[in-house]
Design a protein around this motif. Structure first.
Motif, mmCIF file in Angstrom:
data_model
loop_
_atom_site.group_PDB
_atom_site.id
_atom_site.type_symbol
_atom_site.label_atom_id
_atom_site.label_comp_id
_atom_site.label_asym_id
_atom_site.label_seq_id
_atom_site.Cartn_x
_atom_site.Cartn_y
_atom_site.Cartn_z
ATOM 1 N N ASN A 82 0.944 -1.227 0.065
ATOM 2 C CA ASN A 82 -0.037 -0.254 0.025
ATOM 3 C C ASN A 82 1.078 1.216 0.038
ATOM 4 O OD1 ASN A 82 -2.388 -1.500 0.178
ATOM 5 N ND2 ASN A 82 -3.337 -0.254 1.591
ATOM 6 N N ASN A 128 6.325 -4.106 6.856
ATOM 7 C CA ASN A 128 5.505 -3.266 7.874
ATOM 8 C C ASN A 128 3.948 -3.406 7.027
ATOM 9 O OD1 ASN A 128 4.712 -1.627 10.035
ATOM 10 N ND2 ASN A 128 5.419 0.242 8.828
ATOM 11 N N GLY A 162 -2.843 -3.192 8.605
ATOM 12 C CA GLY A 162 -3.923 -3.610 8.831
ATOM 13 C C GLY A 162 -5.119 -2.593 8.927
ATOM 14 N N LEU A 163 -6.331 -3.056 9.312
ATOM 15 C CA LEU A 163 -7.477 -1.956 9.787
ATOM 16 C C LEU A 163 -7.132 -1.410 11.186
ATOM 17 C CD1 LEU A 163 -10.577 -3.541 8.296
ATOM 18 C CD2 LEU A 163 -9.596 -1.709 7.422
ATOM 19 N N TRP A 179 -0.248 -6.275 9.583
ATOM 20 C CA TRP A 179 -1.074 -7.261 8.746
ATOM 21 C C TRP A 179 0.277 -8.345 8.871
ATOM 22 C CZ3 TRP A 179 -5.492 -9.307 7.691
ATOM 23 C CH2 TRP A 179 -5.554 -10.212 6.810
ATOM 24 N N LEU A 195 -0.260 -10.698 -1.134
ATOM 25 C CA LEU A 195 -0.135 -9.637 -0.534
ATOM 26 C C LEU A 195 0.004 -8.435 -1.653
ATOM 27 C CD1 LEU A 195 2.697 -10.527 1.912
ATOM 28 C CD2 LEU A 195 0.283 -9.911 2.639
ATOM 29 N N LYS A 202 -11.450 -15.785 9.255
ATOM 30 C CA LYS A 202 -11.066 -14.875 8.355
ATOM 31 C C LYS A 202 -9.859 -15.447 7.372
ATOM 32 C CE LYS A 202 -9.136 -10.106 8.356
ATOM 33 N NZ LYS A 202 -9.036 -8.771 8.945
ATOM 34 N N GLY A 226 -8.531 -9.818 4.257
ATOM 35 C CA GLY A 226 -8.470 -8.328 4.777
ATOM 36 C C GLY A 226 -8.228 -7.417 3.528
ATOM 37 N N LEU A 281 -7.616 -3.161 3.066
ATOM 38 C CA LEU A 281 -7.368 -1.960 3.583
ATOM 39 C C LEU A 281 -7.221 -1.048 2.257
ATOM 40 C CD1 LEU A 281 -6.463 0.057 5.810
ATOM 41 C CD2 LEU A 281 -4.150 -0.695 5.199
HETATM 42 C C1 BTN Z 1 -7.278 -5.925 7.638
HETATM 43 O O1 BTN Z 1 -6.973 -5.616 8.686
HETATM 44 O O2 BTN Z 1 -8.034 -6.718 7.756
HETATM 45 C C2 BTN Z 1 -6.741 -5.297 6.541
HETATM 46 C C3 BTN Z 1 -5.437 -5.889 5.773
HETATM 47 C C4 BTN Z 1 -4.863 -5.498 4.506
HETATM 48 C C5 BTN Z 1 -3.408 -6.142 4.390
HETATM 49 C C6 BTN Z 1 -2.921 -5.796 2.999
HETATM 50 S S1 BTN Z 1 -1.554 -6.792 2.540
HETATM 51 C C7 BTN Z 1 -1.283 -5.861 1.103
HETATM 52 C C8 BTN Z 1 -1.569 -4.476 1.371
HETATM 53 N N1 BTN Z 1 -0.229 -3.658 1.982
HETATM 54 C C9 BTN Z 1 -0.695 -3.517 3.366
HETATM 55 O O3 BTN Z 1 0.413 -3.118 3.764
HETATM 56 N N2 BTN Z 1 -1.901 -4.109 3.633
HETATM 57 C C10 BTN Z 1 -2.538 -4.535 2.812
#
Ligand code: BTN
Length: 254
Positions: A25, A50, A53-54, A59, A68, A120, A123, A125
């Motif tokens: 992200n 690093n 996540g939400l 994550w 990912l 789950k 996820g 984000l």
């Molecule tokens: C959650 O907490 O449910 C959301 C998780 C999202 C994880 C993905 S992995 C690829 C992308 N890069 C990140 O740093 N986070 C999202």
């Protein structure tokens, strides 16, 4: 390794693979900031140092075992107040992907976690910016557990853990996701909100069921009755309709 070649017009036509990175992200956000991105770009990695996540969580994912990825989308036709629909579109697309792959008991836990058999497996984000009254380019981050077998959290699972005969490669999964997402994106543009919302509500985890939640550190019971026009969770509790955003409510599993 199978090359990722989705049958799409823009989603996944430009692919960036990084063996490792801090967060896909973050890489996507940098590309947007530097104005060096193509609409529909997919960035994926084997390992994030690093992963985000939400709710500010990390994550975690074992190297090379899971998906990912981040997808950069310029959803110019979506109004700022409707931005939660991108979450819905993404959750619906992952749900559709997993059912197409033959999984049963796939549900979407509000706002956009994907569950199989009440555990789950994915996820989402979504991060982005607003320019004027329009959405700027958005980053759709997806973590989908594919082959990982051991989890610290007993409510987490993977595709392989839910189906021991699962053999599809990560690249094939990315390819299929891109095709399903683009088709949903086009339908949404052509048909509007109802199409998205109907699918979402049909597959919403716990819909019409009484469930336990934590609100302001107090346990409450409520019947999940849907979402409102801002994407907030709608509960019927003490004979009243109540609405909550992500920061205000937490599911409690029994
Ligand atoms: C959650 O907490 O449910 C959301 C998780 C999202 C994880 C993905 S992995 C690829 C992308 N890069 C990140 O740093 N986070 C999202």
């Amino acid at each position: 390794m199978v090359k990722i070649q989705p049958k799409t017009l823009f989603v996944g036509k430009n692919i960036l693979y990084l063996p490792t990175c801090h967060s896909t992200n973050e890489i996507a956000r940098q590309k947007i900031q530097n104005e060096e991105f193509i609409n529909g770009t997919v960035i994926y990695t084997d390992y994030q140092t690093n992963g985000k996540g939400l709710r500010g969580n990390h994550w975690e994912s074992v190297a090379t075992e899971n998906l990912l990825m981040s997808l950069i989308i310029n959803p110019e036709f979506i109004k700022v107040e409707d931005q939660f629909l991108l979450n819905i579109l993404t959750a619906n697309s992952i749900h559709q992907l997993l059912t197409t792959l033959g999984f049963e008991n796939v549900t979407i836990k509000w706002p956009n976690d994907i569950y199989i058999n009440d555990k789950k497996v994915a996820g989402v984000l979504i991060e982005g910016s607003i320019s004027g009254n329009k959405l700027g380019p958005m980053v759709i981050g997806i973590g989908l557990n594919i082959y990982q077998k051991i989890f610290n959290n007993e409510k987490a699972s993977s595709l392989l853990a839910e189906n021991k005969d699962f053999t599809l490669s990560r690249n094939q999964i990315i390819e299929q996701f891109c095709e399903i997402f683009e088709s949903g994106f086009n339908k949404f543009q052509a048909l509007g909100k109802p199409y998205l919302l109907n699918y979402y509500l049909e597959n919403l985890f716990g819909i019409n069921q009484k469930r336990k939640f934590l609100v302001n550190n107090i346990e409450i019971f409520g019947i999940i009755s849907g979402i409102d026009n801002f994407g907030r969770l709608e509960l019927i509790s003490e004979n009243e309709k109540k609405y909550y955003d992500l920061k205000e409510i937490k599911y409690l599993f029994e």
